[in-house]
Scaffold this motif. Structure first.
Motif, PDB file in Angstrom:
ATOM      1  N   THR A   1       2.550   7.666   7.623  1.00  0.00           N
ATOM      2  CA  THR A   1       1.245   7.821   6.978  1.00  0.00           C
ATOM      3  C   THR A   1       0.577   9.162   7.282  1.00  0.00           C
ATOM      4  O   THR A   1      -0.576   9.378   6.901  1.00  0.00           O
TER       5      THR A   1
ATOM      6  N   HIS B   1      -5.953   1.896   4.895  1.00  0.00           N
ATOM      7  CA  HIS B   1      -7.149   2.412   4.232  1.00  0.00           C
ATOM      8  C   HIS B   1      -8.044   3.231   5.162  1.00  0.00           C
ATOM      9  O   HIS B   1      -9.188   3.532   4.806  1.00  0.00           O
TER      10      HIS B   1
ATOM     11  N   ASP C   1       0.723   3.845  -1.679  1.00  0.00           N
ATOM     12  CA  ASP C   1      -0.041   5.086  -1.843  1.00  0.00           C
ATOM     13  C   ASP C   1      -0.467   5.679  -0.501  1.00  0.00           C
ATOM     14  O   ASP C   1      -0.827   6.871  -0.430  1.00  0.00           O
ATOM     15  N   SER C   2      -0.468   4.860   0.563  1.00  0.00           N
ATOM     16  CA  SER C   2      -0.863   5.376   1.876  1.00  0.00           C
ATOM     17  C   SER C   2       0.293   6.083   2.591  1.00  0.00           C
ATOM     18  O   SER C   2       0.097   6.677   3.656  1.00  0.00           O
TER      19      SER C   2
ATOM     20  N   HIS D   1       2.449   9.079   3.258  1.00  0.00           N
ATOM     21  CA  HIS D   1       2.171  10.511   3.087  1.00  0.00           C
ATOM     22  C   HIS D   1       3.498  11.225   2.808  1.00  0.00           C
ATOM     23  O   HIS D   1       4.156  11.741   3.726  1.00  0.00           O
ATOM     24  N   CYS D   2       3.859  11.271   1.542  1.00  0.00           N
ATOM     25  CA  CYS D   2       5.173  11.786   1.153  1.00  0.00           C
ATOM     26  C   CYS D   2       5.369  13.244   1.557  1.00  0.00           C
ATOM     27  O   CYS D   2       6.459  13.629   2.017  1.00  0.00           O
TER      28      CYS D   2
ATOM     29  N   TYR E   1       0.833  -1.207   0.000  1.00  0.00           N
ATOM     30  CA  TYR E   1       0.000   0.000   0.000  1.00  0.00           C
ATOM     31  C   TYR E   1       0.870   1.262   0.000  1.00  0.00           C
ATOM     32  O   TYR E   1       0.717   2.144   0.858  1.00  0.00           O
TER      33      TYR E   1
END
Length: 767
Positions: free
Chosen positions: A382, A350, A301-302, A304-305, A299
């Protein structure tokens, strides 16, 4: 051999009518039913008093703001039974030592100041004036102010704690051992390193806004039952609760709120945990590392860059550490299969708003600081900080243990506090770090410290390695105990000792300026007032604040403040707090706000009080062993089966105070000397359910530590792990077995050998 199936008679839900029945049973036992019903109507409400039990935050919903264990705490304190001069004339200290801790505390409230007589072996009545003169004379005679230990319990008010630390520092020492040294010290250390604030970043309302709450290493149904209503409300609002706890606790499975008529009167309840996982003792860090590894692998995409880039440092090293951690080591050390870890990670990844909350199941291990920093890593990764419904939440124990630390009860005080005190009072404050509980007991044991003053608590029962601890306390030349009830620590005397009876939370505190209120800080950093409403049990009981002020006056005179004037009107203490402690400006005025006021948490506002000005990832590898290397070598050489023990509370208990012999939620009745064990481990050891055993711990100093008279009780617990109650099992915790960077006793990871009692030849070593 009997069938080794689990036969324990656990209830199928927590709360409900049994909680109400238990509450009224305690009220009847107090012999002050009418008075305590009035107390329950005022507890945790504006204009009332703060519960002397746990530090969970107060809700504004509903008419009743107490729980079963809170009612027990109130009834335990507000009782008609008394312990005065006649009692001590009847019982010598030697006779009292033979009684159980339960018996001692249930004799009633202390009513008179008492002094130990070495000649008679009894405590004898002393006037307050003479007691304070004795303390002042002894402290002034010490070669160094560092020869006194100022211990603090978590129930002391902000006002008493502030004067206490100012007394010690004005004397010239930072020796402030505190009950938090034995429970949540790892939380403060870890969070300070990670996010710059050693407190939780959430408030109560965040629990109702969260999409997921990860509950680690705690049993709120027993230890802070009001939390169960918050979890219940969160679940009913759609939140998913992921529980990670070594034992299956019924409250985290099904809960019926006693405040909900349908759930109270019927069989209905709320399913609390969406997923309930039971790691090995000490395996939480590996589990959390598994959550992060899943997020990186499945995951991404989760992650938090922007949050990572703007607010953190150390990400690259952390990401490398996660990548290098094998799934084999994660599964083996956590004791949880990969699929379950991934299932939990899926919920975390999620969920838009996640809270991680934990208690002593995480803080009393060798690697507790690294474990809690791993939780912080996950939230930094995240971006689960600085927004409603998300953040970090250590759940503190006693009602003002967090406030004590805020007031300066800290052996390593912040430089800003020392600077403020020196500036405002024009009095130089000591700069050298002082003693925590570990160092204080060492110093007493070695006779480097001569005086022990305890502002509440029962240090003898709370601290590990019972024989060592009792020897240390007994070595004090003067032992001063400020208490409401008789306990074991009062009896560990050799030369001189004082018992100073203080008011309880439920009682009116009358000073020269009139009736006083005190203040406390809950686990959510809310500060609010508390005022008792019942008459004191004795006209000779003094408030903790007044006792501290009189001790300081007898020792220091009116230097650097007029101590007695401060105690005459607590508003004056709060005005001084406002001048010297950040966040308390306008203290007295802020107390007029409904529910008190919130101490701003910089990390919750994404301000990082760290050296770099950013939040810090940690890149610790998973530990090679959950024990020290020397102990690990002993375990490898030992041919017997070694299990890992954790100590814990029963449902009829709060901290060291035991209300009864039952543990309703674990199906135990009339017995505290039980050891919970997986039936397969029992089969391997040739044991049957309820068989009598001896428990022996292993530590590298080769001191024999063991207890007898326990019985096996098969339970739903991971294989290789066992559990039992403290303080009965404290003798097994080696004094030097402490957490890295925290010095907290490793009471949740004790290597032990279990033997049938009738086959052991080891002598009993517990006191």
């Amino acid at each position: 051999m009997k069938d080794n199936k689990i036969t324990i008679n656990k209830p199928n839900k927590a709360g409900g009518m049994p909680s109400v029945t238990s509450t009224f049973k305690q009220l009847v036992q107090s012999r002050r039913v009418k008075s305590n019903i009035k107390n329950l109507l005022k507890v945790n409400k504006a204009g009332g008093f703060d519960c002397p039990g746990c530090a969970w935050g107060d809700s504004t919903e509903g008419m009743l703001h107490f729980c079963e264990n809170g009612a027990k705490a109130i009834a335990w304190e507000s009782t008609e039974q008394t312990v005065g001069p006649e009692f001590f004339a009847k019982y010598s200290v030697q006779k009292l030592k033979k009684q159980s801790d339960y018996w001692l505390e249930y004799q009633g409230r202390l009513t008179h100041p008492m002094r130990y007589s070495k000649e008679s072996g009894h405590y004898e009545e002393i006037s307050w004036q003479d007691a304070f003169a004795l303390i002042g004379s002894k402290l002034k005679s010490l070669a160094s102010p560092n020869e006194v230990e100022f211990y603090t319990s978590g129930r002391a008010s902000n006002e008493a704690s502030y004067l206490y630390q100012l007394f010690g520092r004005s004397l010239g020492t930072n020796n402030f051992p505190d009950c938090s040294n034995m429970c949540h010290e790892a939380s403060g250390v870890a969070l300070s390193k990670s996010v710059g604030v050693g407190k939780g970043t959430v408030v109560l309302d965040d629990f109702y806004a969260a999409d997921a709450i990860f509950v680690y290493g705690q049993n709120p149904g027993t230890n802070h039952p009001r939390m169960m209503n918050a979890l219940r409300k969160a679940v009913k609002g759609g939140c998913k609760i992921i529980t990670i706890n070594n034992l299956k606790e019924v409250a985290l499975e099904k809960f019926a709120s006693p405040q909900n008529p349908v759930e109270l009167l019927t069989s209905k309840s709320v399913d609390i945990s969406h997923l309930y996982l039971c790691p090995k003792l000490g395996g939480d860090m590996a589990f959390i590392r598994g959550l992060a590894k899943t997020i990186f692998e499945r995951y991404p995409d989760s992650i938090h860059c922007d949050f990572v880039y703007d607010h953190t440092q150390g990400f690259e090293d952390y990401a490398k550490a996660v990548k290098q951690t094998s799934w084999e080591s994660i599964v083996e050390q956590s004791g949880i299969d990969k699929q379950s870890i991934m299932q939990a990670a899926n919920v975390f990844a999620h969920s838009k708003r996640v809270i991680s909350t934990w208690a002593m199941g995480l803080t009393q291990h060798k690697h507790s600081v690294a474990t809690i920093r791993e939780i912080a890593n996950l939230h930094l990764l995240t971006g689960q900080l600085g927004k409603n419904g998300a953040g970090l939440c250590p759940v503190r124990g006693h009602s003002n243990v967090q406030g004590n630390r805020t007031m300066g009860i800290n052996e390593k005080p912040p430089q800003a506090l020392l600077n403020n005190l020196s500036r405002v009072l024009d009095h130089a404050m000591p700069q050298e770090h002082g003693h925590n509980v570990y160092a204080a007991l060492k110093a007493l044991h070695n006779k480097q410290s001569k005086v022990l003053i305890c502002l509440g608590g029962n240090l003898a029962a709370a601290a590990p390695d019972t024989e060592f601890t009792q020897q240390a306390i007994r070595a004090a030349e003067l032992n001063v105990q400020i208490s409401t009830k008789l306990n074991r620590t009062h009896l560990l005397v050799s030369e001189d000792a004082l018992i100073l009876p203080c008011l309880g939370r439920t009682e009116v505190d009358q000073q020269m300026a009139g009736e006083q209120k005190i203040t406390v800080e809950d686990t959510f950093s809310m500060v609010h007032a508390s005022a008792g409403n019942t008459a004191p049990i004795s006209s000779l009981c003094m408030s903790e604040t007044a006792i501290v002020a009189n001790m300081a006056h007898s020792t220091l005179g009116a230097n650097p403040i007029d101590w007695l004037d401060m105690a005459s009107d607590y508003d004056k203490i709060r005005d001084l707090i406002a001048q010297t402690i950040e966040g308390f400006d306008g203290f007295n005025e802020k107390l007029n706000q409904p529910g008190g006021f919130h101490l701003v948490n910089a990390a919750a506002e994404l301000r990082w009080n760290t050296a770099s000005g950013k939040a810090n990832f940690s890149d610790d590898a998973l530990p090679d062993s959950l024990f020290s290397m020397a102990t690990e070598a002993l375990l490898q050489d030992n041919k017997a089966t070694v299990l890992t023990l954790q100590t814990m509370r029963s449902h009829d208990q709060y901290n060291t105070t035991i209300y009864g012999m039952d543990d309703r939620y674990r199906g135990v009745k009339g017995n505290r000397n039980v050891l919970f064990m997986h039936p397969k481990d029992g089969e391997k050891l040739g044991l049957v359910d309820m068989e009598r055993i001896c428990i022996r711990s292993i530590w590298e100093d080769n001191v024999e530590r063991q207890v007898k008279g326990f019985t096996v009780q098969f339970y739903d617990i991971p294989r290789g792990n066992v559990a039992g109650y403290y303080p009965e099992l404290n003798p097994l915790v080696a004094f030097d077995s402490v957490g890295e960077d925290s010095f907290t006793p490793t009471s949740k990871s004790i290597p032990v050998i279990i033997e049938k009692e009738d086959t052991t030849t080891i002598s009993v070593t517990q006191s």
